[in-house]
Scaffold this motif. Structure first.
Motif, PDB file in Angstrom:
ATOM      1  N   ARG A  37      48.329 142.976  -8.626  1.00  0.00           N
ATOM      2  CA  ARG A  37      48.642 144.053  -9.559  1.00  0.00           C
ATOM      3  C   ARG A  37      49.329 143.542 -10.822  1.00  0.00           C
ATOM      4  O   ARG A  37      49.140 144.085 -11.913  1.00  0.00           O
ATOM      5  CB  ARG A  37      49.559 145.084  -8.873  1.00  0.00           C
ATOM      6  CG  ARG A  37      48.898 145.853  -7.747  1.00  0.00           C
ATOM      7  CD  ARG A  37      47.990 146.959  -8.279  1.00  0.00           C
ATOM      8  NE  ARG A  37      48.732 147.994  -8.990  1.00  0.00           N
ATOM      9  CZ  ARG A  37      49.259 149.065  -8.411  1.00  0.00           C
ATOM     10  NH1 ARG A  37      49.129 149.237  -7.102  1.00  0.00           N
ATOM     11  NH2 ARG A  37      49.911 149.958  -9.123  1.00  0.00           N
ATOM     12  N   LEU A  38      50.136 142.493 -10.679  1.00  0.00           N
ATOM     13  CA  LEU A  38      50.969 142.036 -11.793  1.00  0.00           C
ATOM     14  C   LEU A  38      50.459 140.778 -12.476  1.00  0.00           C
ATOM     15  O   LEU A  38      51.092 140.285 -13.409  1.00  0.00           O
ATOM     16  CB  LEU A  38      52.405 141.809 -11.300  1.00  0.00           C
ATOM     17  CG  LEU A  38      53.099 143.050 -10.710  1.00  0.00           C
ATOM     18  CD1 LEU A  38      54.482 142.687 -10.188  1.00  0.00           C
ATOM     19  CD2 LEU A  38      53.208 144.155 -11.747  1.00  0.00           C
ATOM     20  N   GLY A  39      49.335 140.242 -12.004  1.00  0.00           N
ATOM     21  CA  GLY A  39      48.693 139.168 -12.758  1.00  0.00           C
ATOM     22  C   GLY A  39      49.114 137.753 -12.435  1.00  0.00           C
ATOM     23  O   GLY A  39      49.070 136.872 -13.306  1.00  0.00           O
ATOM     24  N   PHE A  40      49.488 137.452 -11.180  1.00  0.00           N
ATOM     25  CA  PHE A  40      49.746 136.052 -10.821  1.00  0.00           C
ATOM     26  C   PHE A  40      49.106 135.689  -9.474  1.00  0.00           C
ATOM     27  O   PHE A  40      49.706 135.030  -8.634  1.00  0.00           O
ATOM     28  CB  PHE A  40      51.255 135.743 -10.814  1.00  0.00           C
ATOM     29  CG  PHE A  40      52.082 136.565  -9.852  1.00  0.00           C
ATOM     30  CD1 PHE A  40      52.405 136.070  -8.593  1.00  0.00           C
ATOM     31  CD2 PHE A  40      52.589 137.799 -10.211  1.00  0.00           C
ATOM     32  CE1 PHE A  40      53.185 136.799  -7.716  1.00  0.00           C
ATOM     33  CE2 PHE A  40      53.369 138.538  -9.347  1.00  0.00           C
ATOM     34  CZ  PHE A  40      53.671 138.041  -8.084  1.00  0.00           C
TER      35      PHE A  40
ATOM     36  N   ALA B 181      49.409 128.934 -17.115  1.00  0.00           N
ATOM     37  CA  ALA B 181      50.856 129.053 -17.320  1.00  0.00           C
ATOM     38  C   ALA B 181      51.290 130.495 -17.549  1.00  0.00           C
ATOM     39  O   ALA B 181      52.411 130.871 -17.188  1.00  0.00           O
ATOM     40  CB  ALA B 181      51.287 128.174 -18.490  1.00  0.00           C
ATOM     41  N   ILE B 182      50.428 131.314 -18.128  1.00  0.00           N
ATOM     42  CA  ILE B 182      50.832 132.696 -18.434  1.00  0.00           C
ATOM     43  C   ILE B 182      51.087 133.513 -17.167  1.00  0.00           C
ATOM     44  O   ILE B 182      51.732 134.558 -17.220  1.00  0.00           O
ATOM     45  CB  ILE B 182      49.783 133.416 -19.315  1.00  0.00           C
ATOM     46  CG1 ILE B 182      48.404 133.403 -18.645  1.00  0.00           C
ATOM     47  CG2 ILE B 182      49.728 132.800 -20.696  1.00  0.00           C
ATOM     48  CD1 ILE B 182      47.390 134.270 -19.364  1.00  0.00           C
ATOM     49  N   GLN B 183      50.605 133.036 -16.004  1.00  0.00           N
ATOM     50  CA  GLN B 183      50.870 133.769 -14.762  1.00  0.00           C
ATOM     51  C   GLN B 183      52.351 133.689 -14.369  1.00  0.00           C
ATOM     52  O   GLN B 183      52.823 134.473 -13.546  1.00  0.00           O
ATOM     53  CB  GLN B 183      49.985 133.249 -13.633  1.00  0.00           C
ATOM     54  CG  GLN B 183      48.522 133.575 -13.828  1.00  0.00           C
ATOM     55  CD  GLN B 183      47.693 133.417 -12.564  1.00  0.00           C
ATOM     56  OE1 GLN B 183      48.215 133.346 -11.453  1.00  0.00           O
ATOM     57  NE2 GLN B 183      46.380 133.368 -12.741  1.00  0.00           N
ATOM     58  N   LEU B 184      53.075 132.754 -14.962  1.00  0.00           N
ATOM     59  CA  LEU B 184      54.509 132.670 -14.702  1.00  0.00           C
ATOM     60  C   LEU B 184      55.234 133.943 -15.128  1.00  0.00           C
ATOM     61  O   LEU B 184      56.235 134.331 -14.527  1.00  0.00           O
ATOM     62  CB  LEU B 184      55.106 131.461 -15.425  1.00  0.00           C
ATOM     63  CG  LEU B 184      54.704 130.083 -14.879  1.00  0.00           C
ATOM     64  CD1 LEU B 184      55.010 129.000 -15.913  1.00  0.00           C
ATOM     65  CD2 LEU B 184      55.415 129.793 -13.563  1.00  0.00           C
TER      66      LEU B 184
ATOM     67  N   TYR C  62      58.081 140.170 -11.397  1.00  0.00           N
ATOM     68  CA  TYR C  62      58.136 140.603 -10.007  1.00  0.00           C
ATOM     69  C   TYR C  62      59.417 140.153  -9.317  1.00  0.00           C
ATOM     70  O   TYR C  62      60.146 140.943  -8.722  1.00  0.00           O
ATOM     71  CB  TYR C  62      56.917 140.057  -9.285  1.00  0.00           C
ATOM     72  CG  TYR C  62      56.880 140.372  -7.816  1.00  0.00           C
ATOM     73  CD1 TYR C  62      57.144 141.649  -7.348  1.00  0.00           C
ATOM     74  CD2 TYR C  62      56.560 139.381  -6.899  1.00  0.00           C
ATOM     75  CE1 TYR C  62      57.095 141.938  -6.001  1.00  0.00           C
ATOM     76  CE2 TYR C  62      56.506 139.663  -5.550  1.00  0.00           C
ATOM     77  CZ  TYR C  62      56.776 140.938  -5.107  1.00  0.00           C
ATOM     78  OH  TYR C  62      56.731 141.218  -3.772  1.00  0.00           O
ATOM     79  N   ILE C  63      59.724 138.854  -9.429  1.00  0.00           N
ATOM     80  CA  ILE C  63      60.855 138.295  -8.695  1.00  0.00           C
ATOM     81  C   ILE C  63      62.172 138.832  -9.234  1.00  0.00           C
ATOM     82  O   ILE C  63      63.179 138.876  -8.539  1.00  0.00           O
ATOM     83  CB  ILE C  63      60.826 136.746  -8.737  1.00  0.00           C
ATOM     84  CG1 ILE C  63      61.508 136.150  -7.501  1.00  0.00           C
ATOM     85  CG2 ILE C  63      61.430 136.200 -10.007  1.00  0.00           C
ATOM     86  CD1 ILE C  63      60.800 136.384  -6.205  1.00  0.00           C
TER      87      ILE C  63
END
Length: 630
Positions: free
Chosen positions: A358-361, A507-510, A516-517
């Protein structure tokens, strides 16, 4: 001190004060269930010592140490005690470094032994006749690397504590501190005596998740004769959710055990659920704590605690939205559908995969979760894996500050982690030119982390290394050569495969992972919310989606049969999948301040409902089967 001090005393608070006033001093363990106000008891104990022992301790140059699990908890307790100098509040790592950093010769000897240990491990693998050729090359390079470190070690005059480990540069990382601290405490009676003299009281918060070697090292201090020392553990074995934690702390000779059963958080419906969960473990029965409101004593609300069952073949996201809509209608509470912070809704998933999509990682998640390295899996759940640390603690905050034009925060970050700004490197430099270069480099980081960027995490790390924006953990070094290292054979080095996959991730998945975290979405992992509370909690039980074999809700709820290994663990009384899942479920359900909803995805809905009814955790009227369109 904060308003916690003015809250009504419980029996446990009064018992603890008696314990702290005893002569000779006696150590203790406080077992406090979820929502009991454990931190309140801890802060009240600190306040009591400040008023009764503070003046004497200040004259002697002594402090009370309060060790807790996270930086967030450190800040919370510091706020409670008003930053009073009598107290030393820190994380485990920081405390250990405080007490061992002056023992530089011992640190040097430990590092020397650690490097030789790594060489011996590599040589042992190399000597195995079945080791493949590509692995032999990797091991040979590894041995040469460590031997080179031994040579460079002679030039290290002093070790420092950093986010990453680099022995040749005199840097000890987080993992090193957890090893060397207990080792020096255990091996040096003089150090134990000095710690007891400087910190006659040491309180350990969240003791169940504290590293066992740290617990044993501190207990060694407590066993020293005539030290005038009190060690206190505050925790709850039922809330141990990390495999590396100590769990239940064993009482020492003459120690006090204090139990705090009150729950000041959960409504009665939720309290009934968590007591039924706990009944299969230590049988501590929690009771509703006395609540004080503007008008005096308040009755505990009834709240709700419901369970929904859906087939595993259903669309997960659609099911969750259906449940949230059902809850809106049933309770006339539109905030159940809110994704904003003020809605105070938290969706607790076992692992990141649902949120990752859902959030792209998704690739970042798969890299660290699916290759079998338990240490990185646990670190992914906590946000503390060594491969993630430089991004979460330094690089992403640095880029965010630069994007916002917050020059002071940019410089503060660079001063803390950029080796170019160390005192030694600045000597004789054109500082203005250096700062101009760093500004250009930070702009480069911003470009590499733009939404449209195609750079990998490896590209980002190589830029950071080449421009010396940070000192990277030495474990990255083999992966940042001209060629990406090949994966080793199956089963030999799961962490190697994880790191290779992680470095190829965009890298953009960071950014999605960070959102999220840091709880910037309605999703959280079930492991990541211990200590938190929310008005509305929706727990997702989905073994098929998680692919995480440390936990199994199917086995815990009696829907799926135990394996032979599971039965062996249960028979032997060792930590089993049932124990771990029960504890995690207790932590999840006990977060609810107002309403609790649990969504279970099961292959056979009817069989699941029968098993849950037999389990007796939820009332039959509160169990609902979702009508899902095919």
């Amino acid at each position: 001190m904060t308003s916690r001090i003015g809250s009504p005393d419980t029996d446990a608070d009064r018992e603890l004060r008696v314990c702290l006033d005893q002569q000779p001093m006696r150590s203790f363990i406080m077992v406090a269930g979820a929502g009991s106000g454990k931190t309140t008891s801890l802060v009240k104990a600190l306040a009591h010592l400040q008023s009764t022992k503070g003046a004497t301790m200040r004259r002697r140059g002594q402090q009370i140490a309060c060790i807790t699990y996270t930086d967030v908890a450190v800040r919370e307790i510091w706020g409670d005690v008003g930053n009073a100098p009598l107290f030393h509040v820190s994380t485990i790592h920081s405390f250990l470094w405080t007490v061992v950093h002056s023992f530089q010769s011992d640190l040097h000897a430990w590092v020397l032994g650690r490097i030789n240990e790594k060489i011996a491990e590599a040589e042992e693998k190399l000597a195995k006749p079945r080791t493949q050729a590509k692995t032999r090359i990797k091991l040979t390079e590894e041995i040469e690397w460590h031997q080179n470190q031994l040579t460079q070690l002679a030039g290290v005059s002093r070790f420092k504590y950093g986010t990453g480990s680099s022995y040749a540069k005199g840097l000890l990382g987080h993992d090193d501190i957890l090893r060397v601290g207990p080792a020096l405490i255990a091996g040096h009676p003089l150090l134990r005596s000095l710690i007891a003299q400087r910190f006659p009281y040491i309180f350990v918060d969240e003791s169940q998740d504290t590293n066992p070697t740290v617990v044993e090292a501190l207990k060694q201090i407590a066993t020293m004769p005539r030290t005038g020392f009190c060690l206190g553990f505050f925790g709850d074995p039922m809330q141990q959710i990390y495999t590396a934690g100590a769990g239940a702390i064993t009482l020492g000779d003459g120690w006090n055990k204090i139990t705090k059963p009150e729950n000041f958080r959960c409504p009665t419906k939720v309290l009934s659920v968590i007591n039924r969960i706990r009944a299969e473990d230590d049988r501590l029965v929690q009771t509703s704590g006395k609540r004080i409101g503007p008008q005096g004593s308040e009755e505990t609300a009834e709240g709700t605690a419901r369970l929904f069952i859906a087939p595993t073949g259903a669309n997960r996201s659609a099911c969750l939205e259906q449940v949230r809509q059902w809850l809106v209608n049933a309770s006339a509470d539109p905030l159940w559908e809110s994704n904003e912070e003020d809605g105070n809704v938290r969706l607790l998933v076992l692992v990141h995969r649902i949120a990752a999509r859902r959030l792209g990682f998704p690739e970042l998640y798969a890299a660290l979760n699916d290759n079998g390295a338990t240490s990185l899996k646990d670190g992914l759940l906590e946000g503390t894996a060594w491969v993630l640390r430089p991004f979460m603690t330094y690089l992403l905050p640095l880029v965010l500050a630069a994007r916002a034009g917050e020059d002071f925060d940019v410089m503060a970050a660079l001063r803390s982690d950029c080796p170019l700004l160390s005192k030694e490197r600045l000597a004789g430099q054109n500082v203005a030119a250096l700062l101009g270069r760093l500004k250009t480099d930070v702009d480069g980081l911003i470009e590499m982390l733009k939404d449209e960027s195609t750079h990998s995490i490896r590209d980002l790390l190589m830029f950071v290394r080449d421009r010396e924006i940070a000192t990277l953990d030495e474990r990255f070094i083999p992966f940042l050569t001209d060629a990406v290292p090949e994966e080793t054979e199956d089963g030999e080095d799961a962490e190697h495969a994880c790191v290779v996959a992680f470095l190829t991730t965009p890298a953009i998945q960071l950014w999605g992972y960070r959102s999220y975290i840091e709880s910037q979405s309605p999703f959280s992992t079930q492991q990541g919310i211990k200590g938190a509370e929310f008005q509305r909690v929706l727990v997702v039980l989905d073994d098929e989606e998680s692919e995480y074999n440390l936990f199994s809700y199917g086995k815990y709820l009696g829907i799926e049969a135990l394996s032979d290994r599971d039965n062996e663990n249960v028979a032997a009384g060792t930590d089993s999948v049932l124990d771990r899942t029960r504890r995690l479920f207790y932590v999840c359900c006990s977060r609810a301040v107002k309403d609790l909803a649990v969504v279970l995805f099961a292959p056979n809905v009817r069989a699941a409902r029968d098993a849950i009814l037999a389990k007796g955790i939820f009332a039959s009227d509160d169990i609902h089967v979702l009508e899902v369109e095919p």
